[in-house]
Enzyme design. Structure first.
Site, PDB file in Angstrom:
ATOM      1  N   LYS A   1       0.820  -1.213   0.000  1.00 19.87           N
ATOM      2  CA  LYS A   1       0.000   0.000   0.000  1.00 19.87           C
ATOM      3  C   LYS A   1       0.860   1.272   0.000  1.00 19.87           C
ATOM      4  O   LYS A   1       0.376   2.347  -0.328  1.00 19.87           O
ATOM      5  CB  LYS A   1      -0.977  -0.012   1.170  1.00 19.87           C
ATOM      6  CG  LYS A   1      -2.062  -1.078   0.964  1.00 19.87           C
ATOM      7  CD  LYS A   1      -3.247  -0.900   1.867  1.00 19.87           C
ATOM      8  CE  LYS A   1      -4.378  -1.843   1.466  1.00 19.87           C
ATOM      9  NZ  LYS A   1      -4.019  -3.270   1.672  1.00 19.87           N
TER      10      LYS A   1
HETATM   11  C1  LIG Z   1      -4.592  -4.317   1.002  1.00 16.46           C
HETATM   12  C2  LIG Z   1      -3.843  -5.603   0.918  1.00 16.46           C
HETATM   13  C3  LIG Z   1      -4.176  -6.618  -0.014  1.00 16.46           C
HETATM   14  C4  LIG Z   1      -5.373  -6.504  -0.923  1.00 16.46           C
HETATM   15  O1  LIG Z   1      -5.218  -5.536  -1.911  1.00 16.46           O
HETATM   16  P1  LIG Z   1      -6.511  -5.005  -2.710  1.00 16.46           P
HETATM   17  O2  LIG Z   1      -6.011  -3.940  -3.598  1.00 16.46           O
HETATM   18  O3  LIG Z   1      -7.465  -4.500  -1.661  1.00 16.46           O
HETATM   19  O4  LIG Z   1      -7.075  -6.170  -3.447  1.00 16.46           O
HETATM   20  C5  LIG Z   1      -3.382  -7.749  -0.072  1.00 16.46           C
HETATM   21  N1  LIG Z   1      -2.340  -7.920   0.765  1.00 16.46           N
HETATM   22  C6  LIG Z   1      -1.984  -6.982   1.674  1.00 16.46           C
HETATM   23  C7  LIG Z   1      -0.838  -7.241   2.575  1.00 16.46           C
HETATM   24  C8  LIG Z   1      -2.715  -5.786   1.786  1.00 16.46           C
HETATM   25  O5  LIG Z   1      -2.366  -4.870   2.707  1.00 16.46           O
END
Ligand SMILES: *Cc1c(COP(=O)(O)O)cnc(C)c1O
Length: 435
Positions: free
Chosen positions: A107
């Site tokens: 993120k």
């Molecule tokens: C947010 C997140 C996801 C999922 O990503 P999306 O874009 O919501 O599908 C997967 N793994 C981790 C570690 C995350 O923080």
């Protein structure tokens, strides 16, 4: 570039408007009016380019003349000061490690770009923008560290007291400076309700320019295309021009949506695996053509525990609400927790490599797809989090202690700083009056 709402009743928006609004006024999600295309010549020029150059080439197609190019390039250089390694498991299987940013999860790619775009637009309008976010963990920490020190912005995070892990709490509460963490005596739903009320409170909105930073923001989606494009170009070149398969651990499906944009822009990608845990609403849609979201189920890959994914609206829009068209590009798999742990063990035994539970879901889904699809295309599992963020699962699977990386340790050592408040909007409004 102009952006439209997936609900189609909002007026078209500039990138600035779409970024500062987050959600369109009609409740839809902003999507680009057209997906920019890269010509074969442009792609060839980028084949040996470093990550930041690939990112810049993509970003400028979306920003158009809204940001001067030298400023945009500087923003991208500031965002991606860390590496994006492609770890090779075998001749055609790779793990793209997206966890080398400040909060050790992917993120950071979106949040750092969003923060700087927001800062740029705020400066242009001579405004101070207040970012108000309710968080149950990972999004909040990426936002806290993404906006840390960005001029013309300040962040107010609401998180449920005692309901996030110690590591997450440290990440939420130690950014300092322009980031304030409100420790709410309630649960995540209370936090979300309070934030919604603030957005509806005309008094507050007259005084403060409020915006949100959740994962539906278009300026979080655009930067997530960068690492698909860069890895696809590199691996395709190394594998005599073959296109690349990506397996994407998915929750709200923002990451996967960004991948689809990269493919449609022309980057050499042949297929996607939508890797879900037991929350399988999209998996079932891809198999059966019916979208029936279900209540969220708690799993080991907690960041993917989403029953009704927000970015599914964007995927449907891109694929013209046609399940067969979507299934042509994307295969869905759902992995139960027992197999997630088993996969962590197998990968460790086989390759001496430790995957976090989210990445393990991605790997397991890729293996399942390969059993029925013989291909020599190079395949990439996106690794969305550092295994040290999920120490308990790694211990359950492998029975070993893994070292905590320095960046994480330094966050754990910091003094937490929060403002406790009750789960009532009155208390939040009173706090906001002090800003
Ligand atoms: C947010 C997140 C996801 C999922 O990503 P999306 O874009 O919501 O599908 C997967 N793994 C981790 C570690 C995350 O923080």
């Amino acid at each position: 570039m102009i952006f439209y709402s997936t609900n189609k009743s909002s007026v078209p928006a500039s990138l600035k408007k779409a970024t500062l609004e987050g959600l369109a006024p009609d409740g839809g999600l902003y999507v680009p009016s057209e997906i920019p295309a890269f010509s074969p010549g442009e792609l060839e020029l980028l084949q040996n380019a470093p990550f930041t150059d690939v990112a810049f080439a993509i970003a400028k197609k979306f920003t158009g003349d809204e940001i001067p190019h030298d400023r945009l390039y500087a923003i991208i250089e500031e965002c991606y000061t860390f590496d994006t390694p492609l770890h090779k498991l075998d001749g055609k299987t790779f793990v793209e490690e997206l966890f080398h940013g400040p909060t050790l999860a992917f993120k950071d790619y979106g949040a750092r770009f969003l923060a700087r775009m927001t800062g740029y637009f705020a400066e242009e309008d001579q405004k101070l923008i207040t970012i108000l976010v309710a968080t149950s963990g990972d999004t909040g920490s990426a936002v806290a560290y993404g906006f840390q020190g960005i001029a013309n912005t300040r962040v107010v995070l609401l998180y449920p007291s005692g309901k996030v892990s110690r590591l997450q709490e440290q990440q939420l509460t130690t950014a300092g400076g322009n980031v304030t963490a409100l420790e709410v005596n309630g649960d995540f739903d209370d936090c979300q309700r309070m934030v919604k009320q603030a957005f509806m409170d005309q008094d507050t909105r007259r005084r403060l320019t409020l915006t949100s930073a959740n994962s539906i923001n278009i300026s979080r989606l655009i930067p997530q295309t960068f690492y698909y494009a860069w890895a696809a170009l590199k691996l395709s070149k190394e594998h005599s021009g073959r296109k690349v398969v990506f397996s994407v651990p998915s929750g709200n499906y923002g990451n996967l949506t960004a991948g689809v944009l990269a493919m449609k822009m022309g980057f050499p990608i042949s297929h996607f695996i939508a890797a879900a845990n037991a929350n399988d609403s999209v998996t079932r849609y891809l198999d059966e053509g019916r979208y029936e979201p279900r209540p969220t189920i708690r799993t080991l890959s907690t960041a993917m525990d989403v029953g009704n994914p927000s970015n599914f609206a964007r995927l449907q829009h891109i694929y013209h609400y046609n399940a067969l068209e979507m299934a042509h590009d994307i295969s869905g798999y759902s992995t139960p927790d027992s197999e997630t742990l088993e996969t962590i063990r197998e990968v460790y035994d086989h390759y001496d490599y430790i995957m976090d539970p989210h990445t393990a879901v991605g790997y397991h889904s890729l293996e399942a797809w390969r059993r029925t699809h013989r291909t020599d295309d190079p395949s990439v599992v996106l690794s969305t989090a550092h295994p040290a963020k999920f120490i308990e699962s790694i211990q359950d699977a492998l029975g070993i202690e893994i070292p905590i990386p320095g960046r994480l340790q330094s966050v754990l050592d910091k003094q937490k700083s929060t403002t406790p408040i009750d789960a009532s909007y009155r208390d939040l409004a009173t706090f906001l009056e002090t800003l």
